[in-house]
Design a protein around this motif. Structure first.
Motif, short mmCIF file in Angstrom:
data_model
loop_
_atom_site.label_atom_id
_atom_site.label_comp_id
_atom_site.label_asym_id
_atom_site.label_seq_id
_atom_site.Cartn_x
_atom_site.Cartn_y
_atom_site.Cartn_z
N LEU A 77 -2.59 -0.91 -3.68
CA LEU A 77 -3.57 0.09 -3.26
C LEU A 77 -2.88 1.43 -3.05
O LEU A 77 -1.78 1.50 -2.49
CB LEU A 77 -4.23 -0.36 -1.94
N LEU A 106 0.60 5.15 0.90
CA LEU A 106 -0.21 6.12 1.63
C LEU A 106 0.42 7.49 1.44
O LEU A 106 1.60 7.70 1.76
CB LEU A 106 -0.24 5.74 3.12
N THR A 135 -0.04 11.46 2.34
CA THR A 135 -0.65 12.56 3.09
C THR A 135 0.45 13.41 3.70
O THR A 135 1.51 12.90 4.06
CB THR A 135 -1.61 12.05 4.19
N THR A 177 4.90 5.34 3.01
CA THR A 177 4.26 6.65 3.15
C THR A 177 5.06 7.71 2.42
O THR A 177 6.29 7.67 2.38
CB THR A 177 4.11 7.04 4.64
N ILE A 236 -3.65 5.10 -1.27
CA ILE A 236 -4.50 5.93 -0.41
C ILE A 236 -3.90 7.32 -0.45
O ILE A 236 -2.75 7.52 -0.07
CB ILE A 236 -4.52 5.40 1.04
N ILE A 244 0.84 -1.19 0.00
CA ILE A 244 0.00 0.00 0.00
C ILE A 244 0.88 1.24 0.00
O ILE A 244 1.86 1.32 0.73
CB ILE A 244 -0.91 0.02 1.24
N ASP A 295 -4.38 11.63 0.18
CA ASP A 295 -5.06 12.77 0.80
C ASP A 295 -5.60 13.67 -0.32
O ASP A 295 -4.97 13.81 -1.37
CB ASP A 295 -4.04 13.53 1.65
#
Length: 74
Positions: free
Chosen positions: A47, A5, A7, A29, A49, A3, A51
């Motif tokens: 995946l 991520l 943000t 991240t 993700i 994943i 912001d």
């Protein structure tokens, strides 16, 4: 599952990543759209993700580019 991520909120990223890792996922991240694009070029993620308010880009434009790149790979 791998994943990505994205943000700018570091504490939020740490909390989400921690919970996902407890569930057995591998989480990377990033804090900017530029870092996201570099990560997507280097690694294949299951995946993404992201912001909706990244400091260095329009998120809608970034997602459009990601979608067009992935649809070409399919």
């Amino acid at each position: 599952m791998q994943i990505l991520l994205v943000t700018e909120e570091e504490l939020l990223a740490e909390l989400i990543a921690f919970r996902l890792e407890l569930l057995g996922h591998s989480v990377a991240t990033r804090t900017t759209a530029e870092q996201m694009n570099t990560a997507l070029q280097d690694t294949s993620y299951s995946l993404l993700i992201i912001d909706t308010c990244l400091p260095d880009a329009n998120t809608r434009d970034s997602l459009t580019k990601v979608r067009s790149r992935w649809s070409k790979e399919s």
